[in-house]
Write a protein that holds these residues in place. Structure first.
Motif, PDB file in Angstrom:
ATOM      1  N   LEU A 297       0.972  -1.124  -0.089  1.00  0.00           N
ATOM      2  CA  LEU A 297       0.081   0.100   0.085  1.00  0.00           C
ATOM      3  C   LEU A 297       0.867   1.128   0.082  1.00  0.00           C
ATOM      4  O   LEU A 297       1.342   1.464   0.863  1.00  0.00           O
ATOM      5  CB  LEU A 297      -0.800   0.040   1.139  1.00  0.00           C
TER       6      LEU A 297
ATOM      7  N   SER B  24      -4.743   4.563  -0.554  1.00  0.00           N
ATOM      8  CA  SER B  24      -4.869   3.256  -1.555  1.00  0.00           C
ATOM      9  C   SER B  24      -5.575   2.233  -0.945  1.00  0.00           C
ATOM     10  O   SER B  24      -6.145   1.486  -1.687  1.00  0.00           O
ATOM     11  CB  SER B  24      -3.300   3.041  -2.008  1.00  0.00           C
TER      12      SER B  24
ATOM     13  N   ASP C 236      -9.286   3.177  -1.152  1.00  0.00           N
ATOM     14  CA  ASP C 236      -9.721   2.967  -2.637  1.00  0.00           C
ATOM     15  C   ASP C 236      -9.849   1.646  -2.678  1.00  0.00           C
ATOM     16  O   ASP C 236     -10.741   1.019  -3.430  1.00  0.00           O
ATOM     17  CB  ASP C 236      -8.789   3.456  -3.452  1.00  0.00           C
ATOM     18  N   GLU C 237      -8.733   0.622  -2.199  1.00  0.00           N
ATOM     19  CA  GLU C 237      -8.941  -0.720  -2.702  1.00  0.00           C
ATOM     20  C   GLU C 237     -10.159  -1.408  -1.955  1.00  0.00           C
ATOM     21  O   GLU C 237     -10.873  -2.252  -2.756  1.00  0.00           O
ATOM     22  CB  GLU C 237      -7.755  -1.561  -2.309  1.00  0.00           C
TER      23      GLU C 237
ATOM     24  N   GLU D 256      -9.371   2.034 -13.121  1.00  0.00           N
ATOM     25  CA  GLU D 256      -9.189   1.649 -11.868  1.00  0.00           C
ATOM     26  C   GLU D 256      -8.019   0.540 -11.887  1.00  0.00           C
ATOM     27  O   GLU D 256      -6.962   0.370 -11.124  1.00  0.00           O
ATOM     28  CB  GLU D 256     -10.423   0.493 -11.285  1.00  0.00           C
TER      29      GLU D 256
ATOM     30  N   ARG E 189      -0.777  -3.546 -10.267  1.00  0.00           N
ATOM     31  CA  ARG E 189      -1.765  -4.016 -11.310  1.00  0.00           C
ATOM     32  C   ARG E 189      -2.028  -5.386 -11.716  1.00  0.00           C
ATOM     33  O   ARG E 189      -3.234  -5.881 -12.064  1.00  0.00           O
ATOM     34  CB  ARG E 189      -1.695  -3.195 -12.601  1.00  0.00           C
TER      35      ARG E 189
ATOM     36  N   LYS F 277      -4.572  -7.420  -9.572  1.00  0.00           N
ATOM     37  CA  LYS F 277      -6.089  -6.819  -9.697  1.00  0.00           C
ATOM     38  C   LYS F 277      -6.759  -7.802 -10.697  1.00  0.00           C
ATOM     39  O   LYS F 277      -6.252  -7.938 -11.656  1.00  0.00           O
ATOM     40  CB  LYS F 277      -6.026  -5.386  -9.933  1.00  0.00           C
TER      41      LYS F 277
ATOM     42  N   ILE G  84      -9.254  -9.555   0.583  1.00  0.00           N
ATOM     43  CA  ILE G  84      -7.812  -8.786   0.229  1.00  0.00           C
ATOM     44  C   ILE G  84      -7.196  -8.514   1.531  1.00  0.00           C
ATOM     45  O   ILE G  84      -8.022  -8.477   2.669  1.00  0.00           O
ATOM     46  CB  ILE G  84      -8.206  -7.629  -0.588  1.00  0.00           C
TER      47      ILE G  84
END
Length: 248
Positions: A64, A69, A72-73, A110, A119, A122, A165
């Motif tokens: 992070l 962040s 946001d996640e 996103e 990325r 994700k 997560i």
């Protein structure tokens, strides 16, 4: 909710397990964000650099980058459990954390947030449960619970989907069942938020070398894998990112 350690556990003090929404962390408990993101980054850094496979990622790699962040996640509909202990000075210190959020496909904007390496962790599209190969992978899982859920899935593919997560435990308190306790708390809360009596589809994206075996023991099956070679992100040995799924 409050959890008091069992008498035979001499290393874990009495702890408190508390549920937070992203909104409450942003507005009412903003003081928790720094120690929480510090805990998450520490756990990932220690895991990346203490694997028997070698240095998967350098210690300096930050899971992070900022406190924002994390918010946001998790997103507006997600939630986080934080387990804390109290110091002699009366300060509450997080030692474990786990979050979950409704799974949604990520748009390009996103996906592009965060570092180039992040990325790749994700999920860029919703898991596709239609192909026969996916059904066969889940069917072969030893979990009776997963197989029962699969029967319902064949008749109803519009199942609630949740993504897990940042399920972490401070290195000093690992191997005491805290990760399992956090995971169970997540499932209980997800069920509370999904009152309809139908299976729930869980997804998680993690590093193969660190967590795949752990989640396989809990009934998850690996449904996707991507390999990254030596040098990517500063890795000394390379690593793989796996996508895993389970029905509960």
């Amino acid at each position: 909710m409050t959890n008091t350690s069992p008498p035979n556990d001499r290393s874990l003090p009495s702890s408190t397990l508390q549920l937070y929404s992203a909104t409450s962390l942003r507005e009412s408990h903003a003081d928790l964000l720094l120690p929480l993101t510090t805990l998450i980054n520490l756990c990932y850094s220690v895991g990346h650099t203490s694997s028997p496979h070698g240095i998967l990622l350098p210690y300096s790699y930050q899971r992070l980058v900022t406190q924002a962040s994390f918010l946001d996640e998790v997103g507006a509909e997600g939630f986080t459990f934080i387990m804390s202990i109290q110091t002699l000075e009366g300060e509450q210190v997080p030692i474990a954390s786990a979050s979950a959020k409704p799974f949604k496909e990520l748009g390009h904007q996103e996906v592009m947030k965060g570092s180039e390496l992040l990325r790749e962790f994700k999920r860029k599209a919703a898991p596709d449960l239609d192909p026969a190969s996916r059904f066969e992978a889940i069917k072969d899982c030893d979990s009776t619970e997963t197989q029962e859920a699969l029967n319902s899935l064949r008749a109803d593919t519009a199942l609630p989907r949740w993504e897990i997560i940042c399920n972490v435990v401070h290195p000093d308190y690992q191997k005491q069942g805290l990760a399992a306790e956090m995971y169970n708390a997540l499932i209980e809360e997800i069920r509370r938020r999904e009152p309809e009596p139908k299976p729930i589809h869980l997804v998680i994206t993690t590093m193969k070398e660190l967590r795949e075996a752990y989640y396989q023991k809990r009934g998850f099956v690996t449904t996707g894998e991507k390999r990254f070679g030596k040098g990517v992100g500063g890795s000394e040995v390379g690593f793989s990112v796996v996508e895993m799924e389970k029905m509960v």
